[in-house]
Design an enzyme around this catalytic site. Structure first.
Site, PDB file in Angstrom:
ATOM      1  N   GLY A  38     -49.665  11.578 -47.608  1.00 39.23           N
ATOM      2  CA  GLY A  38     -50.338  12.842 -47.929  1.00 39.23           C
ATOM      3  C   GLY A  38     -51.663  13.098 -47.254  1.00 39.23           C
ATOM      4  N   LYS A  41     -45.112  15.319 -34.104  1.00 36.22           N
ATOM      5  CA  LYS A  41     -45.231  13.990 -33.483  1.00 36.22           C
ATOM      6  C   LYS A  41     -43.948  13.646 -32.748  1.00 36.22           C
ATOM      7  CE  LYS A  41     -45.316  10.175 -36.119  1.00 36.22           C
ATOM      8  NZ  LYS A  41     -46.133   9.363 -37.008  1.00 36.22           N
TER       9      LYS A  41
END
Ligand SMILES: C[S@@+](CC[C@H](N)C(=O)[O-])C[C@H]1O[C@@H](n2cnc3c(N)ncnc32)[C@H](O)[C@@H]1O
Length: 212
Positions: free
Chosen positions: A52, A150
């Protein structure tokens, strides 16, 4: 101690000191500082959001009138952030109805496949997740919206970047300082979703033995 190790330890300590759940927070911070992805009041979808720390960074940057939805295979413990909601789900099986026709200003993906140690297999697993993120963005990202994802670099990176270039005004690779130099990890930062990002590009079939 190597300078890379010192840098890694620095981001690890900073994350602890500032209450971030992981040092990945500094990757998104640097990307956003350099490329201005997030704005106040933005509606953000964060794919692969556990534990998170990107949610923590995005929460601050979009402010109380913004909103973030984080999705991950793993449960995300209560972050106690008013503008963040989390969903435990496999992104590849995500029903787009979950979002009730809401459109996002930004899609983030820090998704990574479970690594096998085989660079080729891990690269292709990562590229597949990026194409999933692009497919989701094609449906849920507002015109002119931004996407950051990513990817583990390898042979299929060029084709991935080409797809991004057809869908966005600007698409460029970015390697933040918080990302280890020895890692093949980098980020594709795409800004300005084009209107016609409707159809996934045909992806060439994998070559035999490519580990796909
Ligand atoms: C590097 S971590 C993300 C870190 C996160 N950005 C943060 O700052 O805390 C990668 C995450 O991608 C998630 N992931 C990988 N494949 C996924 C999938 N198919 N659906 C949902 N989450 C996925 C993993 O469970 C893992 O938590």
């Amino acid at each position: 101690m190597s300078s890379q190790r010192v840098l890694h330890d620095h981001f690890f300590r900073e994350a602890k000191r500032n209450g971030y759940r992981s040092r990945a927070a500094y990757k998104l911070t640097e990307i956003d500082d350099k490329r201005s992805i997030l704005r106040k009041k933005d509606f953000v979808l964060d794919l692969g959001a556990a534990p998170g720390s990107w949610l923590q960074v995005a929460s601050k940057r979009v402010g109380p009138r913004g909103k973030i939805i984080g999705v991950d295979l793993k449960e995300i413990d209560n972050l106690q952030l008013d503008n963040v909601t989390t969903i435990q789900e496999d992104v590849t099986e995500l029903s787009l109805e979950t979002f009730e026709n809401e459109m996002f200003d930004v899609v983030l993906s820090d998704m990574a496949p479970s690594t096998t140690g085989n660079r080729t297999i891990d690269h292709h697993g990562s590229v597949r997740l990026c194409h999933t993120a692009l497919d989701i963005a094609a449906t849920l990202l507002k015109p002119k919206g931004n996407l950051v994802m990513k990817v583990l670099e390898g042979g299929a990176y060029k084709e991935l970047l080409e797809r991004c270039e057809t869908c966005f005004s600007v698409a460029k690779g970015f390697k933040p300082k918080a990302s280890r130099a020895i890692s093949t990890e980098m980020f594709v930062v795409c800004t300005g979703r084009k209107e016609d990002m409707t159809k996934p590009m045909d992806i060439a079939p994998p070559r035999p033995g490519s580990g796909w």
